[in-house]
Design a protein around this motif. Structure first.
Motif, PDB file in Angstrom:
ATOM      1  N   TYR A  88      35.319 -19.676 104.783  1.00  0.00           N
ATOM      2  CA  TYR A  88      35.075 -19.498 106.070  1.00  0.00           C
ATOM      3  C   TYR A  88      35.866 -19.989 107.165  1.00  0.00           C
ATOM      4  CZ  TYR A  88      30.244 -18.543 104.129  1.00  0.00           C
ATOM      5  OH  TYR A  88      29.165 -18.050 103.632  1.00  0.00           O
ATOM      6  N   ALA A  89      36.716 -21.197 107.013  1.00  0.00           N
ATOM      7  CA  ALA A  89      37.595 -21.579 108.092  1.00  0.00           C
ATOM      8  C   ALA A  89      38.721 -20.861 108.090  1.00  0.00           C
ATOM      9  CB  ALA A  89      37.869 -23.041 107.342  1.00  0.00           C
ATOM     10  N   PRO A  90      39.171 -20.597 109.471  1.00  0.00           N
ATOM     11  CA  PRO A  90      40.499 -20.059 109.963  1.00  0.00           C
ATOM     12  C   PRO A  90      41.617 -20.442 109.074  1.00  0.00           C
ATOM     13  CG  PRO A  90      39.117 -20.108 111.743  1.00  0.00           C
ATOM     14  CD  PRO A  90      38.542 -21.135 110.592  1.00  0.00           C
ATOM     15  N   GLU A  91      41.453 -22.007 108.849  1.00  0.00           N
ATOM     16  CA  GLU A  91      42.668 -22.640 108.131  1.00  0.00           C
ATOM     17  C   GLU A  91      42.781 -22.417 106.784  1.00  0.00           C
ATOM     18  OE1 GLU A  91      40.826 -25.184 111.378  1.00  0.00           O
ATOM     19  OE2 GLU A  91      40.007 -24.006 109.626  1.00  0.00           O
ATOM     20  N   ALA A  92      41.732 -21.685 106.051  1.00  0.00           N
ATOM     21  CA  ALA A  92      41.727 -21.289 104.847  1.00  0.00           C
ATOM     22  C   ALA A  92      42.741 -20.124 104.615  1.00  0.00           C
ATOM     23  CB  ALA A  92      40.416 -20.802 104.292  1.00  0.00           C
ATOM     24  N   LEU A  95      46.030 -21.280 102.988  1.00  0.00           N
ATOM     25  CA  LEU A  95      45.702 -21.728 101.734  1.00  0.00           C
ATOM     26  C   LEU A  95      45.550 -20.595 100.628  1.00  0.00           C
ATOM     27  CD1 LEU A  95      43.491 -24.691 102.827  1.00  0.00           C
ATOM     28  CD2 LEU A  95      46.073 -24.724 101.876  1.00  0.00           C
ATOM     29  N   LEU A  96      44.826 -19.724 101.014  1.00  0.00           N
ATOM     30  CA  LEU A  96      44.561 -18.588 100.151  1.00  0.00           C
ATOM     31  C   LEU A  96      45.821 -17.694  99.705  1.00  0.00           C
ATOM     32  CD1 LEU A  96      41.480 -17.213 102.023  1.00  0.00           C
ATOM     33  CD2 LEU A  96      41.559 -18.090  99.453  1.00  0.00           C
ATOM     34  N   GLN A  97      46.794 -17.594 100.672  1.00  0.00           N
ATOM     35  CA  GLN A  97      48.166 -17.150 100.597  1.00  0.00           C
ATOM     36  C   GLN A  97      48.755 -18.106  99.288  1.00  0.00           C
ATOM     37  OE1 GLN A  97      49.689 -16.940 104.404  1.00  0.00           O
ATOM     38  NE2 GLN A  97      48.667 -14.957 104.930  1.00  0.00           N
ATOM     39  N   ARG A  98      48.570 -19.146  99.382  1.00  0.00           N
ATOM     40  CA  ARG A  98      49.261 -20.043  98.440  1.00  0.00           C
ATOM     41  C   ARG A  98      48.397 -20.165  97.082  1.00  0.00           C
ATOM     42  NH1 ARG A  98      49.211 -25.057 101.517  1.00  0.00           N
ATOM     43  NH2 ARG A  98      49.457 -25.901  99.558  1.00  0.00           N
ATOM     44  N   LEU A  99      47.057 -19.669  96.786  1.00  0.00           N
ATOM     45  CA  LEU A  99      46.482 -19.923  95.845  1.00  0.00           C
ATOM     46  C   LEU A  99      46.790 -19.426  94.481  1.00  0.00           C
ATOM     47  CD1 LEU A  99      43.652 -21.141  94.940  1.00  0.00           C
ATOM     48  CD2 LEU A  99      42.691 -19.259  95.431  1.00  0.00           C
ATOM     49  N   GLY A 100      47.403 -18.188  94.417  1.00  0.00           N
ATOM     50  CA  GLY A 100      47.712 -17.662  93.356  1.00  0.00           C
ATOM     51  C   GLY A 100      46.744 -16.386  93.286  1.00  0.00           C
ATOM     52  N   LYS A 101      46.535 -15.688  92.060  1.00  0.00           N
ATOM     53  CA  LYS A 101      45.841 -14.320  91.636  1.00  0.00           C
ATOM     54  C   LYS A 101      44.456 -14.659  91.904  1.00  0.00           C
ATOM     55  CE  LYS A 101      45.233 -10.975  88.269  1.00  0.00           C
ATOM     56  NZ  LYS A 101      45.459 -10.813  87.055  1.00  0.00           N
ATOM     57  N   HIS A 102      43.844 -13.773  93.041  1.00  0.00           N
ATOM     58  CA  HIS A 102      42.251 -14.185  93.363  1.00  0.00           C
ATOM     59  C   HIS A 102      42.160 -12.898  94.324  1.00  0.00           C
ATOM     60  CE1 HIS A 102      44.096 -15.372  97.049  1.00  0.00           C
ATOM     61  NE2 HIS A 102      43.043 -15.047  97.785  1.00  0.00           N
ATOM     62  N   LYS A 103      40.595 -12.607  94.463  1.00  0.00           N
ATOM     63  CA  LYS A 103      40.279 -11.651  95.336  1.00  0.00           C
ATOM     64  C   LYS A 103      39.125 -12.421  96.080  1.00  0.00           C
ATOM     65  CE  LYS A 103      40.726  -7.958  92.175  1.00  0.00           C
ATOM     66  NZ  LYS A 103      39.849  -6.800  91.328  1.00  0.00           N
ATOM     67  N   LEU A 122      43.243 -25.041  95.391  1.00  0.00           N
ATOM     68  CA  LEU A 122      41.778 -24.890  95.045  1.00  0.00           C
ATOM     69  C   LEU A 122      41.230 -26.176  95.785  1.00  0.00           C
ATOM     70  CD1 LEU A 122      39.363 -23.289  94.543  1.00  0.00           C
ATOM     71  CD2 LEU A 122      39.902 -24.269  92.111  1.00  0.00           C
ATOM     72  N   LYS A 123      41.776 -27.214  95.215  1.00  0.00           N
ATOM     73  CA  LYS A 123      41.126 -28.665  95.864  1.00  0.00           C
ATOM     74  C   LYS A 123      41.167 -28.702  97.529  1.00  0.00           C
ATOM     75  CE  LYS A 123      41.393 -33.532  94.623  1.00  0.00           C
ATOM     76  NZ  LYS A 123      42.010 -34.514  93.813  1.00  0.00           N
ATOM     77  N   GLU A 124      42.285 -28.311  98.041  1.00  0.00           N
ATOM     78  CA  GLU A 124      42.215 -28.334  99.417  1.00  0.00           C
ATOM     79  C   GLU A 124      41.266 -27.406  99.964  1.00  0.00           C
ATOM     80  OE1 GLU A 124      46.074 -28.117 101.348  1.00  0.00           O
ATOM     81  OE2 GLU A 124      47.115 -28.318  99.296  1.00  0.00           O
ATOM     82  N   LEU A 125      41.115 -26.281  99.534  1.00  0.00           N
ATOM     83  CA  LEU A 125      40.001 -25.226  99.580  1.00  0.00           C
ATOM     84  C   LEU A 125      38.704 -25.794  99.810  1.00  0.00           C
ATOM     85  CD1 LEU A 125      41.471 -21.985  98.334  1.00  0.00           C
ATOM     86  CD2 LEU A 125      40.902 -22.440 100.753  1.00  0.00           C
ATOM     87  N   ILE A 126      38.497 -26.457  98.757  1.00  0.00           N
ATOM     88  CA  ILE A 126      36.967 -27.082  98.463  1.00  0.00           C
ATOM     89  C   ILE A 126      36.673 -28.056  99.456  1.00  0.00           C
ATOM     90  CG2 ILE A 126      35.622 -28.525  97.046  1.00  0.00           C
ATOM     91  CD1 ILE A 126      37.251 -27.355  94.538  1.00  0.00           C
ATOM     92  N   GLY A 129      36.519 -25.973 102.994  1.00  0.00           N
ATOM     93  CA  GLY A 129      35.214 -25.513 103.031  1.00  0.00           C
ATOM     94  C   GLY A 129      33.854 -26.380 103.020  1.00  0.00           C
ATOM     95  N   TYR A 130      34.112 -27.489 102.543  1.00  0.00           N
ATOM     96  CA  TYR A 130      32.823 -28.442 102.482  1.00  0.00           C
ATOM     97  C   TYR A 130      32.747 -29.061 104.036  1.00  0.00           C
ATOM     98  CZ  TYR A 130      29.782 -32.069 101.527  1.00  0.00           C
ATOM     99  OH  TYR A 130      28.892 -33.060 101.487  1.00  0.00           O
ATOM    100  N   ARG A 131      34.063 -29.517 104.391  1.00  0.00           N
ATOM    101  CA  ARG A 131      34.179 -30.188 105.672  1.00  0.00           C
ATOM    102  C   ARG A 131      33.672 -29.069 106.846  1.00  0.00           C
ATOM    103  NH1 ARG A 131      38.878 -31.817 105.488  1.00  0.00           N
ATOM    104  NH2 ARG A 131      39.873 -30.098 106.504  1.00  0.00           N
ATOM    105  N   THR A 132      33.872 -27.863 106.805  1.00  0.00           N
ATOM    106  CA  THR A 132      33.597 -26.990 107.905  1.00  0.00           C
ATOM    107  C   THR A 132      32.227 -26.558 107.943  1.00  0.00           C
ATOM    108  OG1 THR A 132      35.714 -25.824 107.581  1.00  0.00           O
ATOM    109  CG2 THR A 132      34.057 -24.581 108.490  1.00  0.00           C
ATOM    110  N   ILE A 133      31.531 -26.366 106.711  1.00  0.00           N
ATOM    111  CA  ILE A 133      30.220 -25.822 106.556  1.00  0.00           C
ATOM    112  C   ILE A 133      29.487 -27.234 106.830  1.00  0.00           C
ATOM    113  CG2 ILE A 133      28.619 -25.070 105.006  1.00  0.00           C
ATOM    114  CD1 ILE A 133      30.389 -23.495 103.665  1.00  0.00           C
ATOM    115  N   THR A 134      29.708 -28.234 106.440  1.00  0.00           N
ATOM    116  CA  THR A 134      28.672 -29.385 106.730  1.00  0.00           C
ATOM    117  C   THR A 134      28.939 -30.205 108.212  1.00  0.00           C
ATOM    118  OG1 THR A 134      30.226 -31.082 105.753  1.00  0.00           O
ATOM    119  CG2 THR A 134      28.414 -30.076 104.353  1.00  0.00           C
ATOM    120  N   THR A 135      30.014 -29.728 108.974  1.00  0.00           N
ATOM    121  CA  THR A 135      29.915 -30.237 110.254  1.00  0.00           C
ATOM    122  C   THR A 135      29.925 -29.109 111.388  1.00  0.00           C
ATOM    123  OG1 THR A 135      32.386 -29.752 110.155  1.00  0.00           O
ATOM    124  CG2 THR A 135      31.527 -32.117 109.539  1.00  0.00           C
TER     125      THR A 135
END
Length: 143
Positions: A88-92, A95-103, A122-126, A129-135
């Motif tokens: 959800y976060a624009p800052e993701a 991070l997604l570009q650095r994550l590796g193979k995903h969709k 992945l840990k950074e994305l978690i 994501g958690y901080r973004t959604i809960t605040t």
């Protein structure tokens, strides 16, 4: 108004994970379980029959529909691991570009196996994501 089908249950997370047939998918799910527990500080809860969630947030759509959902979570599906709340976060985006193979889809991140991705990212994305959604404002996640 229809009731949300994905709600917390009393099913033990361990029992659900033990039912995952594919050994690599089960091992990957146990790894993600520990990552999300460590990052969020929350205990896992089954949401519906197949989603393991950590924390929760309240949403309210412009249509008037509102409810609660897991802040972040995942589901070990037959074909992949589906991870929720991490994009959800624009800052993701970088991070997604650095994550590796995903969709990705609108709200999900799909990974075939953890060996395909960088667990530190992945840990950074978690955490993001958690901080973004809960605040966030409950109306921030409109659909």
């Amino acid at each position: 108004m229809a009731e949300n089908k994905t709600a917390p249950t009393d099913v033990p997370v361990e029992a659900f994970l033990a039912s995952v047939e594919h050994p690599i998918r089960r091992q990957d799910a146990e790894t993600v379980l520990e990552l999300m527990r460590d990052v969020t500080g929350e205990e896992p809860v089954m949401w519906g029959p197949s989603i393991i969630g950590f924390g929760s947030y309240h949403y309210k759509y412009a249509s008037g529909r509102e409810g609660d959902a897991a802040a972040v979570g995942f589901s070990p599906r037959k074909g992949n691991l589906a991870l929720y709340g991490l994009t959800y976060a624009p800052e993701a985006v970088p991070l997604l570009q650095r994550l590796g193979k995903h969709k990705t889809s609108v709200a999900c991140l799909y990974v075939n196996k953890l060996a395909d991705i960088d667990l530190a990212v992945l840990k950074e994305l978690i955490a993001l994501g958690y901080r973004t959604i809960t605040t966030a404002d409950p109306e921030a996640f409109q659909s």
